[in-house]
Write an enzyme that holds these catalytic residues in place. Sequence first.
Site, short mmCIF file in Angstrom:
data_model
loop_
_atom_site.label_atom_id
_atom_site.label_comp_id
_atom_site.label_asym_id
_atom_site.label_seq_id
_atom_site.Cartn_x
_atom_site.Cartn_y
_atom_site.Cartn_z
N GLU A 518 10.93 8.88 3.54
CA GLU A 518 9.60 7.04 2.96
C GLU A 518 9.45 7.14 4.84
OE1 GLU A 518 8.74 6.23 0.77
OE2 GLU A 518 11.21 6.67 -0.53
N ASP A 582 11.01 15.45 1.82
CA ASP A 582 12.13 15.44 2.16
C ASP A 582 12.86 15.90 2.87
OD1 ASP A 582 12.43 14.02 -0.54
OD2 ASP A 582 12.14 16.44 -1.96
#
Length: 681
Positions: A518, A582
């Site tokens: 995030e 990721d």
Amino acid sequence: MNISQGVRFFASLFLLSFAGFAQSATPGSEPSAGIDLKAIDKSVDPCKNFYQYACGSWMKNNPIPPAYSRWGRFDQLQDENLKQLHAIAEDSEKNQQRSPTDQKVGALYGACMDEAAVEKAGAKPLQPELDRIKAMQNKGELAGEVARLHDQAVTAFFRFGQSPDPTNARMTIASAGQGGLGLPEKGFYTRTGPKDIETRKRYVEHISKIFQLLGVPAADADAKAQKILTLETDLANASLDNVSLRNPRLTLHKMSLSQFEQGIPNFDFKQYLVDRSTPQFSDMNDRVPDFFKALNTTLTTTSLDDLKDYLTWHYVSANAEELSSAFVNEDFDFYGRYLTGAKELQPRWKRCVKLTDQELGEALGKKYVEKYFGQNSKEKTLELVGLIEKSMEADINSLTWMSDATKQQALEKLKDVTNKIGYPEKWRDYSSVQIVPDNLVEDVTHTREFEEHRELNKIGKPVDRKEWGMTPPTVNAYYSPLQNNINFPAGILQPPFYNNSADMAVNFGAIGVVIGHELTHGFDDQGRQYDGDGNLRDWWTAKDGEEFQKRAQCLVNEYSNFSPVEGVKLNGKLTLGENGADNAGIHLAYMALMQALANGIVDKGKLDGYTPQQRFFLGFAQVWCQNVRPEAARLRAQTDPHAPGEFRVIGVVQNTPEFATAFGCSAAQPMDAGDKACRVW
Ligand SMILES: [Zn+2]
């Protein structure tokens, strides 16, 4: 199950989410290290296929339940949360000592559960609006009717709402954008493969069946459906594709209201705004000017009768799930069974709990937080966020390809990130929403009108950055580039997602990577275009911008080669932001793990036969254990900015030399990309 609704355009457009959780949901069976040993397939070499190694046995032992199109550990947790919400909704319906807000939750849930009343009503609750559409005498009345439908969250023709002003992100601006499609996105109208042609044929059949359920003879219904597809194809042709929509500069066209009105003279936009009771404003953002040009033409060339059919279709489709079983089943047949491969409808209670979460989410969510959320999880999460932010600071400072000037700007943006954990400080006030017993369509109309007006009333006002874009029980998280904040709803901050009693190496691999993910969204190909205050401002030197692009292109190429289902490849450009998050997320969490090992927070020895480094990578991979139906895999490859679990794991470990070291892989093996490894952050 109508996948074209439910996602709120202006709220969810920037919600870059992740999905995942850490281990077995069965209480009492938790393994000591926090790794799910039963999920592992030891017959596979981890250096050949780490996803199969970490999840192979789980996939074998957890077939997809008939009512689902995908089943993973993330979905299991969501299902657990749903059971808790179910208990709350049941209690709100029956408890005599309840607050006025609880009464509304109970009444809405109760109206939905009253299957006999819903069945008996058939499509009757829609009749007044259908009559109004039918009674239109000329195209001059179109604006008023479209305003009525938009108030009910039926996104006929286009979308209109609000968003933070990308050039002045503390203020809210009116925003108009493309919309009006019944298929998931543009490509479903423009691609020409056999599967795409079949999907359009099925879509036309579905529209026709909905008309037939309203009493239209089959031949007429077929003709109406075909014309609706033609109209929507015109709109789709003028729409931006989902890759272009990711570029914030392509959707920024600020102009005066009168300039916008002049661009769409065949639609009485002035009247539309009056009927929607929007606050006065003089400037707005036209996200896709070419779309409105085309819409203007379509409104001229299409007959009034065909426009009425189009509105009827969208109105009924948007409400189909609240009608009798004939409508619910037809809606599910196309949007559920055909498009996602699900075999049967979810039980009624699940659909009704989800509806309550969707319509009165912060009322249901307040109870959820009181009953199920531990304050301890909030503190622990904040602690971990602090550690990952420190990793990011060190990572930025260590980059060899970035100049000091850009690093300085990046560090400043990082300092400005705010963290929202759990639930809103101030709960939404539903006191003006009217919920009557036993009239589901009317109730849902009221909640949607409330929400639409709540959103519209923000135009011209300062942005409330404390507001949440997800409800508290949601198992997800997001970063908002226009607000520069990361948001973790209570729904994920619980075991087994973050497990207090599990080994910290596993926690760093699971929730730690998610936090890193995030945070990185603020610096991915989209997020990097905004500054620390949320404004769209280029703070990069030209050379550093080029260096970033070069590295990002490596990820585009890598993921474009993954094929989730025969004949379909992932779209490396559509998934670039998520894949970048990721890949950086695991790097940041691994740095935090190294620090924690040095500080003695993590057990240095082997647990369950695995070193801390191996446990970290297993914790990461096992978040993504899942099975996906081929229909859903295809649909997601075309629409979802996230790669499927399998490639989220493989794509990342291939690029991470620390993985190869931890498992002793050599450059000749598939899980080690060697000098071809991609690395941005
Ligand atoms: Zn994300």
